[in-house]
Design a protein around this motif. Sequence first.
Motif, mmCIF file in Angstrom:
data_model
loop_
_atom_site.group_PDB
_atom_site.id
_atom_site.type_symbol
_atom_site.label_atom_id
_atom_site.label_comp_id
_atom_site.label_asym_id
_atom_site.label_seq_id
_atom_site.Cartn_x
_atom_site.Cartn_y
_atom_site.Cartn_z
ATOM 1 N N PHE A 6 0.846 -1.195 0.000
ATOM 2 C CA PHE A 6 0.000 0.000 0.000
ATOM 3 C C PHE A 6 0.882 1.246 0.000
ATOM 4 O O PHE A 6 0.677 2.166 -0.797
ATOM 5 N N PHE A 7 1.893 1.278 0.875
ATOM 6 C CA PHE A 7 2.800 2.437 0.903
ATOM 7 C C PHE A 7 3.684 2.487 -0.337
ATOM 8 O O PHE A 7 3.989 3.561 -0.844
ATOM 9 N N TRP A 8 4.103 1.337 -0.832
ATOM 10 C CA TRP A 8 4.896 1.254 -2.063
ATOM 11 C C TRP A 8 4.126 1.910 -3.211
ATOM 12 O O TRP A 8 4.647 2.761 -3.925
ATOM 13 N N ASN A 9 2.881 1.510 -3.385
ATOM 14 C CA ASN A 9 2.069 2.056 -4.477
ATOM 15 C C ASN A 9 1.714 3.520 -4.247
ATOM 16 O O ASN A 9 1.568 4.271 -5.206
ATOM 17 N N THR A 10 1.582 3.927 -2.990
ATOM 18 C CA THR A 10 1.327 5.329 -2.699
ATOM 19 C C THR A 10 2.490 6.191 -3.169
ATOM 20 O O THR A 10 2.286 7.285 -3.699
ATOM 21 N N MET A 11 3.706 5.691 -3.010
ATOM 22 C CA MET A 11 4.882 6.469 -3.426
ATOM 23 C C MET A 11 5.055 6.496 -4.942
ATOM 24 O O MET A 11 5.477 7.502 -5.496
ATOM 25 N N ILE A 12 4.758 5.402 -5.624
ATOM 26 C CA ILE A 12 5.048 5.365 -7.057
ATOM 27 C C ILE A 12 3.848 5.681 -7.942
ATOM 28 O O ILE A 12 4.019 5.851 -9.144
ATOM 29 N N CYS A 13 2.652 5.803 -7.373
ATOM 30 C CA CYS A 13 1.489 6.017 -8.243
ATOM 31 C C CYS A 13 1.478 7.410 -8.860
ATOM 32 O O CYS A 13 1.069 7.571 -10.008
ATOM 33 N N SER A 14 1.938 8.417 -8.145
ATOM 34 C CA SER A 14 1.896 9.770 -8.687
ATOM 35 C C SER A 14 2.740 9.917 -9.951
ATOM 36 O O SER A 14 2.237 10.403 -10.974
ATOM 37 N N PRO A 15 4.014 9.501 -9.954
ATOM 38 C CA PRO A 15 4.764 9.614 -11.213
ATOM 39 C C PRO A 15 4.243 8.689 -12.305
ATOM 40 O O PRO A 15 4.286 9.038 -13.485
ATOM 41 N N THR A 16 3.717 7.527 -11.937
ATOM 42 C CA THR A 16 3.184 6.609 -12.938
ATOM 43 C C THR A 16 1.943 7.193 -13.595
ATOM 44 O O THR A 16 1.807 7.179 -14.825
ATOM 45 N N VAL A 17 1.040 7.728 -12.795
ATOM 46 C CA VAL A 17 -0.184 8.337 -13.334
ATOM 47 C C VAL A 17 0.171 9.575 -14.151
ATOM 48 O O VAL A 17 -0.407 9.817 -15.220
ATOM 49 N N ARG A 18 1.132 10.367 -13.684
ATOM 50 C CA ARG A 18 1.555 11.561 -14.414
ATOM 51 C C ARG A 18 2.152 11.169 -15.771
ATOM 52 O O ARG A 18 1.920 11.841 -16.775
ATOM 53 N N ALA A 19 2.908 10.086 -15.819
ATOM 54 C CA ALA A 19 3.499 9.632 -17.077
ATOM 55 C C ALA A 19 2.420 9.171 -18.045
ATOM 56 O O ALA A 19 2.449 9.531 -19.227
ATOM 57 N N CYS A 20 1.465 8.404 -17.558
ATOM 58 C CA CYS A 20 0.363 7.959 -18.425
ATOM 59 C C CYS A 20 -0.460 9.142 -18.904
ATOM 60 O O CYS A 20 -0.865 9.186 -20.066
ATOM 61 N N ASN A 30 8.806 14.470 -17.689
ATOM 62 C CA ASN A 30 9.918 13.818 -17.008
ATOM 63 C C ASN A 30 9.533 12.503 -16.346
ATOM 64 O O ASN A 30 10.405 11.757 -15.924
ATOM 65 N N SER A 31 8.270 12.205 -16.236
ATOM 66 C CA SER A 31 7.826 10.986 -15.561
ATOM 67 C C SER A 31 7.737 9.778 -16.482
ATOM 68 O O SER A 31 7.568 8.666 -16.005
ATOM 69 N N PRO A 70 -4.467 3.633 -3.687
ATOM 70 C CA PRO A 70 -3.483 4.664 -4.075
ATOM 71 C C PRO A 70 -3.648 5.143 -5.516
ATOM 72 O O PRO A 70 -3.566 6.334 -5.790
ATOM 73 N N TYR A 71 -3.882 4.215 -6.442
ATOM 74 C CA TYR A 71 -4.024 4.622 -7.835
ATOM 75 C C TYR A 71 -5.329 5.372 -8.077
ATOM 76 O O TYR A 71 -5.385 6.276 -8.913
ATOM 77 N N ALA A 72 -6.385 5.037 -7.366
ATOM 78 C CA ALA A 72 -7.638 5.790 -7.499
ATOM 79 C C ALA A 72 -7.439 7.232 -7.053
ATOM 80 O O ALA A 72 -7.892 8.168 -7.715
ATOM 81 N N VAL A 73 -6.737 7.427 -5.941
ATOM 82 C CA VAL A 73 -6.454 8.779 -5.460
ATOM 83 C C VAL A 73 -5.533 9.504 -6.447
ATOM 84 O O VAL A 73 -5.738 10.676 -6.760
ATOM 85 N N GLY A 74 -4.518 8.807 -6.955
ATOM 86 C CA GLY A 74 -3.595 9.414 -7.912
ATOM 87 C C GLY A 74 -4.285 9.835 -9.203
ATOM 88 O O GLY A 74 -4.032 10.920 -9.724
ATOM 89 N N ILE A 75 -5.177 8.994 -9.708
ATOM 90 C CA ILE A 75 -5.904 9.335 -10.934
ATOM 91 C C ILE A 75 -6.856 10.494 -10.676
ATOM 92 O O ILE A 75 -6.978 11.412 -11.499
ATOM 93 N N TYR A 76 -7.527 10.477 -9.527
ATOM 94 C CA TYR A 76 -8.431 11.579 -9.177
ATOM 95 C C TYR A 76 -7.677 12.899 -9.088
ATOM 96 O O TYR A 76 -8.112 13.912 -9.623
ATOM 97 N N ARG A 77 -6.516 12.870 -8.446
ATOM 98 C CA ARG A 77 -5.723 14.092 -8.305
ATOM 99 C C ARG A 77 -5.222 14.587 -9.659
ATOM 100 O O ARG A 77 -5.165 15.783 -9.914
ATOM 101 N N GLU A 78 -4.826 13.660 -10.528
ATOM 102 C CA GLU A 78 -4.341 14.057 -11.856
ATOM 103 C C GLU A 78 -5.474 14.645 -12.693
ATOM 104 O O GLU A 78 -5.283 15.627 -13.403
ATOM 105 N N CYS A 79 -6.651 14.064 -12.598
ATOM 106 C CA CYS A 79 -7.793 14.587 -13.350
ATOM 107 C C CYS A 79 -8.232 15.953 -12.847
ATOM 108 O O CYS A 79 -8.765 16.753 -13.612
ATOM 109 N N ASN A 80 -8.015 16.227 -11.583
ATOM 110 C CA ASN A 80 -8.442 17.496 -11.001
ATOM 111 C C ASN A 80 -7.290 18.464 -10.774
ATOM 112 O O ASN A 80 -7.449 19.434 -10.049
ATOM 113 N N SER A 81 -6.137 18.203 -11.392
ATOM 114 C CA SER A 81 -5.020 19.131 -11.247
ATOM 115 C C SER A 81 -5.338 20.420 -11.982
ATOM 116 O O SER A 81 -6.187 20.466 -12.867
#
Length: 114
Positions: A6-20, A30-31, A70-81
């Motif tokens: 859970f913590f692993w994915n929390t750390m890497i989901c933001s750059p992964t979602v940003r890259a996608c 850069n991601s 983690p990925y749901a939160v990351g995708i939500y944050r990216e969509c609402n950036s």
Amino acid sequence: FFLFFFFWNTMICSPTVRACSGIFHRECNNSIPMLFCPHWLVGILVPLFAGYASYGKDGLIIAGFSFGLPYAVGIYRECNSDSTAHGHRNASVGGTAPANLSSQSQTPGGDVEI
């Protein structure tokens, strides 16, 4: 075990979602090299295999939370950036169309007149 991933994915989901997101927006950010490192894949597959091996179908549900949340939160944050992240925002999602489009008209041949 699942808490670690859970913590692993929390750390890497933001750059992964940003890259996608950059790929979907036809931008090179850069991601994107993050997608070539299999850390995101390990963070998804290892909990799924370990969860199924340990707890069966119930383990898949538990493992799903270790990467799904983690990925749901990351995708939500990216969509609402904010709109400066990609230079534009989709008007159907609550953003506004770029100002320069209002002064353009398209001819029947497909050319844009300014």
